[in-house]
Write a protein that holds these residues in place. Sequence first.
Motif, PDB file in Angstrom:
ATOM      1  N   LEU A 133       0.860  -1.175   0.000  1.00  0.00           N
ATOM      2  CA  LEU A 133       0.000   0.000   0.000  1.00  0.00           C
ATOM      3  C   LEU A 133       0.895   1.224   0.000  1.00  0.00           C
ATOM      4  CD1 LEU A 133      -2.581  -1.048   2.725  1.00  0.00           C
ATOM      5  CD2 LEU A 133      -2.762  -1.318   0.251  1.00  0.00           C
ATOM      6  N   THR A 134       0.662   2.149  -0.959  1.00  0.00           N
ATOM      7  CA  THR A 134       1.472   3.346  -1.059  1.00  0.00           C
ATOM      8  C   THR A 134       0.588   4.552  -1.246  1.00  0.00           C
ATOM      9  OG1 THR A 134       1.691   3.150  -3.439  1.00  0.00           O
ATOM     10  CG2 THR A 134       3.367   2.063  -2.102  1.00  0.00           C
TER      11      THR A 134
ATOM     12  N   GLY B  17      -5.607  -1.585  -7.934  1.00  0.00           N
ATOM     13  CA  GLY B  17      -4.694  -2.715  -7.856  1.00  0.00           C
ATOM     14  C   GLY B  17      -3.752  -2.708  -9.051  1.00  0.00           C
ATOM     15  N   VAL B  18      -2.455  -2.854  -8.782  1.00  0.00           N
ATOM     16  CA  VAL B  18      -1.454  -2.909  -9.843  1.00  0.00           C
ATOM     17  C   VAL B  18      -0.495  -4.068  -9.568  1.00  0.00           C
ATOM     18  CG1 VAL B  18      -1.553  -0.412 -10.228  1.00  0.00           C
ATOM     19  CG2 VAL B  18       0.171  -1.352  -8.676  1.00  0.00           C
ATOM     20  N   LYS B  19       0.204  -4.492 -10.602  1.00  0.00           N
ATOM     21  CA  LYS B  19       1.251  -5.486 -10.416  1.00  0.00           C
ATOM     22  C   LYS B  19       2.450  -4.835  -9.723  1.00  0.00           C
ATOM     23  CE  LYS B  19      -0.496  -9.065 -12.782  1.00  0.00           C
ATOM     24  NZ  LYS B  19       0.048  -9.442 -14.086  1.00  0.00           N
TER      25      LYS B  19
ATOM     26  N   TYR C 186       5.971  -2.146 -10.826  1.00  0.00           N
ATOM     27  CA  TYR C 186       7.154  -2.821 -10.289  1.00  0.00           C
ATOM     28  C   TYR C 186       7.647  -2.106  -9.044  1.00  0.00           C
ATOM     29  CZ  TYR C 186      11.880  -4.752 -10.080  1.00  0.00           C
ATOM     30  OH  TYR C 186      13.040  -5.371  -9.661  1.00  0.00           O
ATOM     31  N   GLN C 187       7.888  -2.880  -7.993  1.00  0.00           N
ATOM     32  CA  GLN C 187       8.418  -2.299  -6.770  1.00  0.00           C
ATOM     33  C   GLN C 187       9.923  -2.133  -6.920  1.00  0.00           C
ATOM     34  OE1 GLN C 187       8.154  -4.626  -3.220  1.00  0.00           O
ATOM     35  NE2 GLN C 187       8.599  -2.908  -1.872  1.00  0.00           N
ATOM     36  N   ASN C 188      10.355  -0.900  -7.031  1.00  0.00           N
ATOM     37  CA  ASN C 188      11.777  -0.590  -7.167  1.00  0.00           C
ATOM     38  C   ASN C 188      12.502  -1.018  -5.895  1.00  0.00           C
ATOM     39  OD1 ASN C 188      14.316   0.786  -7.136  1.00  0.00           O
ATOM     40  ND2 ASN C 188      13.525   2.174  -8.695  1.00  0.00           N
TER      41      ASN C 188
ATOM     42  N   THR D  45      -2.588  -0.953  -4.275  1.00  0.00           N
ATOM     43  CA  THR D  45      -2.428  -2.265  -3.668  1.00  0.00           C
ATOM     44  C   THR D  45      -1.785  -3.206  -4.677  1.00  0.00           C
ATOM     45  OG1 THR D  45      -4.377  -2.003  -2.246  1.00  0.00           O
ATOM     46  CG2 THR D  45      -3.600  -4.250  -2.630  1.00  0.00           C
ATOM     47  N   GLY D  46      -0.780  -3.926  -4.254  1.00  0.00           N
ATOM     48  CA  GLY D  46      -0.140  -4.900  -5.119  1.00  0.00           C
ATOM     49  C   GLY D  46      -1.039  -6.112  -5.313  1.00  0.00           C
ATOM     50  N   VAL D  47      -1.225  -6.528  -6.568  1.00  0.00           N
ATOM     51  CA  VAL D  47      -2.058  -7.689  -6.883  1.00  0.00           C
ATOM     52  C   VAL D  47      -1.313  -8.600  -7.847  1.00  0.00           C
ATOM     53  CG1 VAL D  47      -4.214  -6.415  -6.566  1.00  0.00           C
ATOM     54  CG2 VAL D  47      -3.190  -6.548  -8.851  1.00  0.00           C
ATOM     55  N   ASN D  48      -1.810  -9.823  -7.969  1.00  0.00           N
ATOM     56  CA  ASN D  48      -1.303 -10.730  -8.997  1.00  0.00           C
ATOM     57  C   ASN D  48      -2.497 -11.354  -9.717  1.00  0.00           C
ATOM     58  OD1 ASN D  48      -2.175 -13.003  -7.428  1.00  0.00           O
ATOM     59  ND2 ASN D  48      -0.263 -12.934  -6.274  1.00  0.00           N
ATOM     60  N   VAL D  49      -2.237 -12.316 -10.591  1.00  0.00           N
ATOM     61  CA  VAL D  49      -3.318 -12.875 -11.401  1.00  0.00           C
ATOM     62  C   VAL D  49      -4.374 -13.605 -10.586  1.00  0.00           C
ATOM     63  CG1 VAL D  49      -1.977 -13.036 -13.519  1.00  0.00           C
ATOM     64  CG2 VAL D  49      -1.889 -14.906 -11.878  1.00  0.00           C
ATOM     65  N   THR D  50      -4.034 -14.038  -9.375  1.00  0.00           N
ATOM     66  CA  THR D  50      -4.995 -14.775  -8.560  1.00  0.00           C
ATOM     67  C   THR D  50      -5.760 -13.883  -7.582  1.00  0.00           C
ATOM     68  OG1 THR D  50      -3.298 -15.334  -6.915  1.00  0.00           O
ATOM     69  CG2 THR D  50      -3.644 -16.902  -8.714  1.00  0.00           C
ATOM     70  N   THR D  51      -5.275 -12.667  -7.334  1.00  0.00           N
ATOM     71  CA  THR D  51      -5.923 -11.799  -6.353  1.00  0.00           C
ATOM     72  C   THR D  51      -6.653 -10.606  -6.961  1.00  0.00           C
ATOM     73  OG1 THR D  51      -3.927 -10.436  -6.007  1.00  0.00           O
ATOM     74  CG2 THR D  51      -4.190 -12.404  -4.617  1.00  0.00           C
ATOM     75  N   ARG D  52      -6.304 -10.208  -8.171  1.00  0.00           N
ATOM     76  CA  ARG D  52      -6.851  -8.960  -8.707  1.00  0.00           C
ATOM     77  C   ARG D  52      -8.370  -9.004  -8.869  1.00  0.00           C
ATOM     78  NH1 ARG D  52      -3.903  -9.640 -14.652  1.00  0.00           N
ATOM     79  NH2 ARG D  52      -5.040 -11.517 -15.281  1.00  0.00           N
ATOM     80  N   GLY D  53      -8.904 -10.116  -9.364  1.00  0.00           N
ATOM     81  CA  GLY D  53     -10.348 -10.226  -9.533  1.00  0.00           C
ATOM     82  C   GLY D  53     -11.081 -10.321  -8.214  1.00  0.00           C
TER      83      GLY D  53
END
Length: 256
Positions: free
Chosen positions: A16-17, A31-33, A41-43, A74-82
């Motif tokens: 969370l930012t 939600g973003v990757k 991308y988290q630097n 919020t960071g998401v991936n293919v299984t959490t974004r939906g």
Amino acid sequence: MKKLMIAAILITTLLLTSGCAADKSDKLKVGVKIDVPGFGYQNPETGQVEGFEVDIARELAGRIKGSPDALSITGVNVTTRGAMLDNGALDAVLATFTITEARKKSYHFSDPYYTDYLGILVKKDDGIHSFEALDGKTIGVAQSATTKDKLEELSQKEGISLRFNEYATYPEIKIALVSGRVDAFSVDRSILAGYADDTTMLLDDRFGAQNYGVATALSNEPMTKAVNSAISDMLTDGTIDKLQEKWHLTGGQDNE
């Protein structure tokens, strides 16, 4: 450096930012990757999430909430974004989310803001130089992505047999490729470009167009209308083109 970057992503689940301590009702929740260089991308040096889709999210916040800082990421991936759209934790998702007819039954999508193509990443010393050479090989793909179905369809047309291992995150697939648990890593070419290094190469093969859209919940019509209007304006006024140029994205044509 690549290993450190991948390790940093693997230990991060939700990020969370952008002033997340404030009341989220005043912010656009997106939600973003956090594991796709160039998109979200988290630097590892700054800890901040950056990329094309993050910048689009800031533009959306500015146009919908009145300020680009009125954003909760919020960071998401293919299984959490939906799932996070479904439960109301997010207002929208910008996470390399390919628009498909099947997905339109579950979510609203904006007009496409980016078009990519599926690709294949392999190790240079494995002697694989074409899609046909993958006959009998194991492909690493993301869970809940469209990649597996598209490759299965293509392999049937080409008369070859493929096996698949599915993973929750892209860094996991890259590690599986490096360790030899899979013979290839397949996802959109712009994503693969962020995981290529001196030991790997992108095959020349390109498969079916992947149109990315901003996803919103079917139950949230006001947000859907606001997002769709803003994306339409950004496509018309050149904002999307400028951001794509800023992040050196070319639709998977020559990112490698």
